[in-house]
Design a protein around this motif. Structure first.
Motif, PDB file in Angstrom:
ATOM      1  N   MET A   1      14.701 -35.875  16.909  1.00 26.35           N
ATOM      2  CA  MET A   1      15.910 -36.671  17.087  1.00 26.35           C
ATOM      3  C   MET A   1      16.873 -35.917  18.001  1.00 26.35           C
ATOM      4  O   MET A   1      17.060 -34.738  17.863  1.00 26.35           O
ATOM      5  N   MET A   2      17.486 -36.627  18.895  1.00 25.37           N
ATOM      6  CA  MET A   2      18.389 -36.030  19.873  1.00 25.37           C
ATOM      7  C   MET A   2      19.763 -36.649  19.706  1.00 25.37           C
ATOM      8  O   MET A   2      20.101 -37.608  20.368  1.00 25.37           O
ATOM      9  N   SER A   3      20.532 -36.120  18.802  1.00 21.63           N
ATOM     10  CA  SER A   3      21.847 -36.659  18.533  1.00 21.63           C
ATOM     11  C   SER A   3      22.903 -35.683  19.055  1.00 21.63           C
ATOM     12  O   SER A   3      23.210 -34.696  18.407  1.00 21.63           O
ATOM     13  N   VAL A   4      23.417 -35.966  20.247  1.00 24.34           N
ATOM     14  CA  VAL A   4      24.390 -35.080  20.876  1.00 24.34           C
ATOM     15  C   VAL A   4      25.521 -35.924  21.452  1.00 24.34           C
ATOM     16  O   VAL A   4      25.281 -36.973  22.030  1.00 24.34           O
ATOM     17  N   THR A   5      26.762 -35.439  21.273  1.00 21.99           N
ATOM     18  CA  THR A   5      27.920 -36.116  21.831  1.00 21.99           C
ATOM     19  C   THR A   5      28.675 -35.141  22.732  1.00 21.99           C
ATOM     20  O   THR A   5      28.883 -33.986  22.367  1.00 21.99           O
ATOM     21  N   PHE A   6      29.075 -35.621  23.907  1.00 26.25           N
ATOM     22  CA  PHE A   6      29.800 -34.812  24.892  1.00 26.25           C
ATOM     23  C   PHE A   6      31.294 -35.083  24.790  1.00 26.25           C
ATOM     24  O   PHE A   6      31.712 -36.238  24.680  1.00 26.25           O
ATOM     25  N   TYR A   7      32.084 -34.014  24.851  1.00 26.82           N
ATOM     26  CA  TYR A   7      33.545 -34.115  24.768  1.00 26.82           C
ATOM     27  C   TYR A   7      34.183 -33.230  25.835  1.00 26.82           C
ATOM     28  O   TYR A   7      33.646 -32.184  26.180  1.00 26.82           O
ATOM     29  N   ILE A   8      35.370 -33.631  26.289  1.00 27.28           N
ATOM     30  CA  ILE A   8      36.194 -32.771  27.142  1.00 27.28           C
ATOM     31  C   ILE A   8      37.065 -31.931  26.214  1.00 27.28           C
ATOM     32  O   ILE A   8      37.743 -32.462  25.339  1.00 27.28           O
ATOM     33  N   ALA A   9      37.034 -30.608  26.428  1.00 27.21           N
ATOM     34  CA  ALA A   9      37.838 -29.706  25.596  1.00 27.21           C
ATOM     35  C   ALA A   9      37.843 -28.319  26.233  1.00 27.21           C
ATOM     36  O   ALA A   9      37.007 -28.013  27.080  1.00 27.21           O
ATOM     37  N   ASP A  10      38.770 -27.486  25.798  1.00 31.05           N
ATOM     38  CA  ASP A  10      38.789 -26.089  26.238  1.00 31.05           C
ATOM     39  C   ASP A  10      38.200 -25.162  25.191  1.00 31.05           C
ATOM     40  O   ASP A  10      37.908 -24.009  25.455  1.00 31.05           O
ATOM     41  N   SER A  11      38.053 -25.681  23.969  1.00 29.55           N
ATOM     42  CA  SER A  11      37.492 -24.880  22.891  1.00 29.55           C
ATOM     43  C   SER A  11      36.790 -25.809  21.902  1.00 29.55           C
ATOM     44  O   SER A  11      37.052 -27.016  21.878  1.00 29.55           O
ATOM     45  N   LYS A  12      35.922 -25.229  21.086  1.00 30.46           N
ATOM     46  CA  LYS A  12      35.217 -26.035  20.085  1.00 30.46           C
ATOM     47  C   LYS A  12      36.224 -26.660  19.112  1.00 30.46           C
ATOM     48  O   LYS A  12      36.042 -27.787  18.668  1.00 30.46           O
ATOM     49  N   VAL A  28      17.750 -42.949  25.221  1.00 30.74           N
ATOM     50  CA  VAL A  28      18.070 -42.513  26.583  1.00 30.74           C
ATOM     51  C   VAL A  28      17.431 -41.147  26.852  1.00 30.74           C
ATOM     52  O   VAL A  28      16.800 -40.936  27.891  1.00 30.74           O
ATOM     53  N   HIS A  29      17.577 -40.229  25.908  1.00 28.43           N
ATOM     54  CA  HIS A  29      17.001 -38.895  26.069  1.00 28.43           C
ATOM     55  C   HIS A  29      15.482 -38.979  26.245  1.00 28.43           C
ATOM     56  O   HIS A  29      14.911 -38.380  27.152  1.00 28.43           O
ATOM     57  N   ASP A  30      14.820 -39.735  25.375  1.00 28.88           N
ATOM     58  CA  ASP A  30      13.361 -39.859  25.435  1.00 28.88           C
ATOM     59  C   ASP A  30      12.916 -40.477  26.757  1.00 28.88           C
ATOM     60  O   ASP A  30      11.933 -40.041  27.358  1.00 28.88           O
ATOM     61  N   LEU A  46      20.742 -31.214  30.987  1.00 26.91           N
ATOM     62  CA  LEU A  46      20.980 -32.399  30.161  1.00 26.91           C
ATOM     63  C   LEU A  46      19.886 -32.581  29.109  1.00 26.91           C
ATOM     64  O   LEU A  46      20.175 -32.942  27.973  1.00 26.91           O
ATOM     65  N   LEU A  47      18.645 -32.308  29.469  1.00 23.39           N
ATOM     66  CA  LEU A  47      17.524 -32.637  28.590  1.00 23.39           C
ATOM     67  C   LEU A  47      17.180 -31.570  27.555  1.00 23.39           C
ATOM     68  O   LEU A  47      16.528 -31.867  26.565  1.00 23.39           O
ATOM     69  N   ASN A  48      17.602 -30.333  27.752  1.00 25.28           N
ATOM     70  CA  ASN A  48      17.218 -29.256  26.841  1.00 25.28           C
ATOM     71  C   ASN A  48      18.325 -28.851  25.874  1.00 25.28           C
ATOM     72  O   ASN A  48      18.412 -27.689  25.488  1.00 25.28           O
ATOM     73  N   LEU A  49      19.143 -29.781  25.465  1.00 29.91           N
ATOM     74  CA  LEU A  49      20.215 -29.486  24.515  1.00 29.91           C
ATOM     75  C   LEU A  49      19.652 -29.379  23.101  1.00 29.91           C
ATOM     76  O   LEU A  49      18.711 -30.082  22.741  1.00 29.91           O
ATOM     77  N   ASP A  50      20.251 -28.511  22.306  1.00 26.88           N
ATOM     78  CA  ASP A  50      19.843 -28.341  20.912  1.00 26.88           C
ATOM     79  C   ASP A  50      20.632 -29.324  20.052  1.00 26.88           C
ATOM     80  O   ASP A  50      21.856 -29.217  19.957  1.00 26.88           O
ATOM     81  N   PRO A  51      19.959 -30.288  19.402  1.00 29.42           N
ATOM     82  CA  PRO A  51      20.680 -31.287  18.608  1.00 29.42           C
ATOM     83  C   PRO A  51      21.281 -30.724  17.319  1.00 29.42           C
ATOM     84  O   PRO A  51      21.984 -31.425  16.615  1.00 29.42           O
ATOM     85  N   TYR A  52      21.039 -29.441  17.031  1.00 26.17           N
ATOM     86  CA  TYR A  52      21.574 -28.832  15.809  1.00 26.17           C
ATOM     87  C   TYR A  52      22.625 -27.775  16.111  1.00 26.17           C
ATOM     88  O   TYR A  52      23.039 -27.027  15.237  1.00 26.17           O
TER      89      TYR A  52
END
Length: 107
Positions: A1-12, A28-30, A46-52
């Motif tokens: 499962m590839m559950s990732v969300t992108f955000y604009i930020a300067d810190s976590k 989309v990832h698949d 983009l494709l090698n992100l860790d979903p955890y």
């Protein structure tokens, strides 16, 4: 499962206050993983992100991510892919304009 969300930020921590995120759906990832067999290195950011885990993209990586979006937008026509990539492209441009970073957070 590839559950990732992108955000604009300067810190976590700043991500917690983010009002808007771009969600990378499994479908989309698949699709991109399968279609980009010959370009995997080019799309690896983009494709090698860790979903955890989370990934902080520095300014150079945001520019690369933006370029990946431009390549995908020029080469692929599937509406579900285009919708995600246009949103991510806009997020990258917004981050670059504001001199901010992008975080990708797994669930």
């Amino acid at each position: 499962m590839m559950s990732v969300t992108f955000y604009i930020a300067d810190s976590k921590e700043e991500v917690n206050d983010a009002e808007y995120g771009v969600y990378l759906e499994d479908e989309v990832h698949d699709y991109l993983w399968e279609k980009a067999k010959d370009n995997r290195y080019e799309f690896e950011l983009l494709l090698n992100l860790d979903p955890y885990d989370h990934k902080q993209f520095n300014v150079h990586e945001v520019r690369r991510l933006n370029r990946i979006c431009e390549i995908i937008l020029s080469e692929y026509k599937e509406p579900f892919v285009i919708e995600f990539v246009q949103e991510l492209h806009n997020l990258c441009i917004n981050a670059l304009d504001k001199n901010k970073l992008i975080f990708a957070l797994g669930d």
